[in-house]
Design an enzyme around this catalytic site. Structure first.
Site, PDB file in Angstrom:
ATOM      1  CE  LYS A 131      -4.347   0.950   0.125  1.00  0.00           C
ATOM      2  NZ  LYS A 131      -5.527   0.220  -0.089  1.00  0.00           N
ATOM      3  CG  ASP A 171      -7.324   3.292  -0.578  1.00  0.00           C
ATOM      4  OD1 ASP A 171      -7.787   2.227  -0.627  1.00  0.00           O
ATOM      5  OD2 ASP A 171      -7.311   4.053   0.214  1.00  0.00           O
TER       6      ASP A 171
HETATM    7  P1  NDP Z   1     -12.967   7.964  -2.633  1.00  0.00           P
HETATM    8  O1  NDP Z   1     -11.791   8.822  -2.541  1.00  0.00           O
HETATM    9  O2  NDP Z   1     -13.535   7.514  -4.206  1.00  0.00           O
HETATM   10  O3  NDP Z   1     -14.265   8.359  -1.830  1.00  0.00           O
HETATM   11  C1  NDP Z   1     -13.944   8.242  -0.404  1.00  0.00           C
HETATM   12  C2  NDP Z   1     -15.325   8.735   0.344  1.00  0.00           C
HETATM   13  O4  NDP Z   1     -15.215   8.534   1.507  1.00  0.00           O
HETATM   14  C3  NDP Z   1     -15.696  10.163   0.087  1.00  0.00           C
HETATM   15  O5  NDP Z   1     -17.106  10.478   0.006  1.00  0.00           O
HETATM   16  C4  NDP Z   1     -15.219  10.678   1.204  1.00  0.00           C
HETATM   17  O6  NDP Z   1     -15.669  11.948   1.744  1.00  0.00           O
HETATM   18  C5  NDP Z   1     -15.186   9.790   2.376  1.00  0.00           C
HETATM   19  N1  NDP Z   1     -14.115   9.912   3.318  1.00  0.00           N
HETATM   20  C6  NDP Z   1     -12.799   9.695   3.143  1.00  0.00           C
HETATM   21  N2  NDP Z   1     -12.233   9.906   4.448  1.00  0.00           N
HETATM   22  C7  NDP Z   1     -13.352  10.413   5.190  1.00  0.00           C
HETATM   23  C8  NDP Z   1     -13.166  10.469   6.481  1.00  0.00           C
HETATM   24  N3  NDP Z   1     -11.977  10.863   7.150  1.00  0.00           N
HETATM   25  N4  NDP Z   1     -14.320  10.975   7.228  1.00  0.00           N
HETATM   26  C9  NDP Z   1     -15.628  11.000   6.377  1.00  0.00           C
HETATM   27  N5  NDP Z   1     -15.467  10.589   5.055  1.00  0.00           N
HETATM   28  C10 NDP Z   1     -14.485  10.468   4.592  1.00  0.00           C
HETATM   29  O7  NDP Z   1     -12.245   6.558  -2.117  1.00  0.00           O
HETATM   30  P2  NDP Z   1     -12.950   4.848  -2.165  1.00  0.00           P
HETATM   31  O8  NDP Z   1     -14.143   4.923  -2.687  1.00  0.00           O
HETATM   32  O9  NDP Z   1     -12.016   4.371  -3.371  1.00  0.00           O
HETATM   33  O10 NDP Z   1     -12.441   4.386  -0.811  1.00  0.00           O
HETATM   34  C11 NDP Z   1     -13.489   4.307   0.209  1.00  0.00           C
HETATM   35  C12 NDP Z   1     -12.849   3.110   1.129  1.00  0.00           C
HETATM   36  O11 NDP Z   1     -13.012   1.887   0.357  1.00  0.00           O
HETATM   37  C13 NDP Z   1     -11.488   3.534   1.777  1.00  0.00           C
HETATM   38  O12 NDP Z   1     -11.555   2.761   3.078  1.00  0.00           O
HETATM   39  C14 NDP Z   1     -10.562   2.324   0.777  1.00  0.00           C
HETATM   40  O13 NDP Z   1      -9.521   2.216   1.347  1.00  0.00           O
HETATM   41  C15 NDP Z   1     -11.745   1.109   0.640  1.00  0.00           C
HETATM   42  N6  NDP Z   1     -11.485   0.524  -0.688  1.00  0.00           N
HETATM   43  C16 NDP Z   1     -11.273   0.865  -1.950  1.00  0.00           C
HETATM   44  C17 NDP Z   1     -10.965   0.329  -2.828  1.00  0.00           C
HETATM   45  C18 NDP Z   1     -11.103   0.726  -4.357  1.00  0.00           C
HETATM   46  O14 NDP Z   1     -11.013  -0.288  -5.142  1.00  0.00           O
HETATM   47  N7  NDP Z   1     -11.359   2.096  -4.664  1.00  0.00           N
HETATM   48  C19 NDP Z   1     -10.838  -1.064  -2.774  1.00  0.00           C
HETATM   49  C20 NDP Z   1     -11.210  -1.735  -1.447  1.00  0.00           C
HETATM   50  C21 NDP Z   1     -11.199  -0.924  -0.514  1.00  0.00           C
HETATM   51  P3  NDP Z   1     -14.796  13.408   1.439  1.00  0.00           P
HETATM   52  O15 NDP Z   1     -14.699  13.503  -0.318  1.00  0.00           O
HETATM   53  O16 NDP Z   1     -15.488  14.302   1.958  1.00  0.00           O
HETATM   54  O17 NDP Z   1     -13.559  13.259   1.692  1.00  0.00           O
HETATM   55  O1  2IT Z   2      -7.898  -1.450  -0.542  1.00  0.00           O
HETATM   56  C1  2IT Z   2      -8.055  -2.127  -1.929  1.00  0.00           C
HETATM   57  O2  2IT Z   2      -8.042  -3.377  -1.883  1.00  0.00           O
HETATM   58  C2  2IT Z   2      -7.771  -1.233  -2.878  1.00  0.00           C
HETATM   59  N1  2IT Z   2      -7.517   0.027  -2.602  1.00  0.00           N
HETATM   60  C3  2IT Z   2      -7.449  -1.854  -4.259  1.00  0.00           C
HETATM   61  C4  2IT Z   2      -6.240  -2.195  -4.253  1.00  0.00           C
HETATM   62  C5  2IT Z   2      -5.945  -2.562  -5.884  1.00  0.00           C
HETATM   63  O3  2IT Z   2      -4.862  -3.144  -6.127  1.00  0.00           O
HETATM   64  O4  2IT Z   2      -6.940  -2.571  -6.714  1.00  0.00           O
END
Ligand code: NDP
Ligand code: 2IT
Length: 451
Positions: A131, A171
């Protein structure tokens, strides 16, 4: 060590981890959740204890930290900090996302990388865990500023990664736009076009369904959990937090399966739409978030629904909760409130969204609780499929990738049931995911000797 009971084992191990890196609470939390559910298994299988597998797994193979200087549109110079935690390569090259958020530090990335190792193992694809990211805040930056930052970030990272070494992806704060800028700079520096990043654009080596994969996969996992009770998402009221990549596509899949999503959120608050977010409203959110980069409150203004300022969704009545924002967004009181209001399924789209007390409350209440490393593994799984397509120089159809994603989520669910079923028949998905993910990594580490 194997004569000790599991409570002492857990305490000793956590003291060891904490004494090494006292300032990394999120990392301690992620490790504790794993050790709590692995202790009995390890004590029954002492070869893992003799080989010090856990001690080795909490020590990253390599941590890279670097300076990222860049200039904004007014010519002001900024210095951010970049990282890549290369955690474990026993079953494949390091694989995992990059996070751009002001809260990023080494401890946060170690927790995410540690989770990633077990998650990637669960997918059954050959991917190790890593990561990375930066404390850079993409909010209120122009596309030009984000590009300059990404180019500076990659100007150091490029020497540490490669399609057979370490393959980053997105992420929080890193989506299609950022992956494009990062890929462009990598290609320029290396003078080669390879699948070094996943989440690429569809015209230049990306995979169909990768943007959807984490959200869809989380809902597929929830559907599998519900199936064990002869139930389904259809007709269920669903709370979703976040409004980014994962939340948007979880919403899309819930709508498709006939559920009703009544909340989404961002760091400024939650919108509550009791009529449900339909496809048209979701299209508005996608444009708001992905193009205008606006705040979720604008949804409340447009559709005349409540915006709960600075609040999270968890006090609202529901059947299913899908936390899809960030770590520790559900504490013990939230967990109590969810269950009191009728919630009986929690599937985590985010990484470690529930703190340890909340996890314990879910498990003690015997609800269907799918931890992130199992429920959100669909994202990295389709990243693995993107790597496969890149290696073959082929691209699969949307339907083909979606079918593979679905079958991977069904298999992960099955593995959780196999390793997580308690004597009373309750499936402890935390235990199932941790043991299921651990065994392959641990056996590979033993087979490869002390490296
Ligand atoms: P994005 O940046 O697309 O979206 C993040 C969302 O979460 C936004 O709405 C953001 O709001 C909100 N957020 C982030 N930090 C905070 C905080 N401290 N308090 C409140 N709201 C918060 O990220 P993703 O959708 O990609 O990721 C979301 C989660 O999913 C994370 O935990 C990530 O690690 C996990 N994840 C993502 C994957 C992926 O493929 N993208 C795969 C597996 C897990 P704001 O815009 O106001 O910050
Ligand atoms: O937390 C996760 O699994 C991710 N942000 C996706 C990682 C990836 O390599 O697609």
């Amino acid at each position: 060590m194997n004569t000790k009971n599991s409570k002492v084992f857990i305490e000793d191990f956590m003291n060891y981890v904490k004494s090494k890196d006292p300032g990394q609470p999120e990392f301690h939390q992620a490790v504790k959740e794993v050790v709590e559910t692995l202790a009995d298994f390890l004590l029954a299988n002492p070869r893992y204890i003799h080989a010090q597998i856990l001690e080795r797994m909490v020590e990253p193979e390599r941590v890279i930290q670097f300076r990222i200087p860049w200039t904004d549109d007014r010519g002001n110079i900024h210095i951010n900090r970049g990282y890549r935690v290369e955690m474990n390569s026993s079953i494949g090259p390091y694989k995992g996302g990059l996070r751009f958020h002001p809260t990023v530090n080494q401890g946060i990335l170690k927790f995410l990388a540690f989770e990633q190792v077990l998650k990637n193992s669960l997918t059954s694809l050959p991917m190790g865990g890593g990561k990375g990211g930066s404390d850079f805040d993409p909010k209120n930056k122009t596309d030009n500023e984000v590009m300059h930052f990404c180019q500076s970030f990659m100007s150091e990272l490029f020497r540490h990664i490669g399609q057979n070494t370490d393959i980053p992806a997105g992420d929080i704060g890193v989506g299609g736009r950022e992956i494009g800028f990062l890929f462009g700079q990598y290609k320029r520096l290396r003078n080669e076009f390879t699948g070094v990043l996943t989440g690429k654009g569809i015209e230049w080596g990306g995979s169909l369904i990768r943007p959807e994969a984490t959200g869809y996969g989380t809902v597929y996992f929830a559907e599998e959990m519900l199936k064990t009770k002869g139930d389904s998402i259809k007709g269920k009221t669903v709370l979703i937090s976040g409004s980014g990549n994962v939340a948007q596509f979880a919403t899309e899949k819930v709508i498709e399966l006939g559920g009703k999503v009544v909340t989404l959120s961002d760091s400024s608050g939650t919108i509550y739409d009791p009529d449900g977010i339909d496809s048209e409203k979701l299209a508005f959110i996608m444009e708001l978030k992905n193009i205008h980069r606006g705040r979720i409150k604008e949804y409340a203004d447009k559709y005349g629904v409540q915006h709960l300022h600075k609040q999270r969704p968890w006090n609202i009545k529901c059947d299913v909760a899908l936390p899809c924002a960030t770590e520790n967004e559900i504490d013990k009181n939230d967990a109590i409130s969810l269950i009191k209001n009728g919630c009986f399924v929690v599937a985590e789209g985010a990484n470690m969204p529930s703190n340890l007390e909340a996890v314990h409350h879910f498990l003690n209440s015997k609800i269907l609780y799918g931890p992130g490393k199992a429920a959100n593994a669909g994202g990295v799984a389709v990243s693995g499929l993107e790597m496969t397509q890149n290696s073959m120089r082929l691209a699969w159809s949307r339907n083909e990738v979606d079918k593979k994603l679905h079958s991977i989520m069904v298999d992960i669910h099955q593995m959780c049931v196999e390793f997580g079923k308690d004597a009373d028949g309750y499936v402890n998905y935390v235990k199932g995911a941790n043991i299921g993910g651990f065994v392959k990594v641990a056996n590979s580490m033993i087979a490869q000797g002390l490296v």
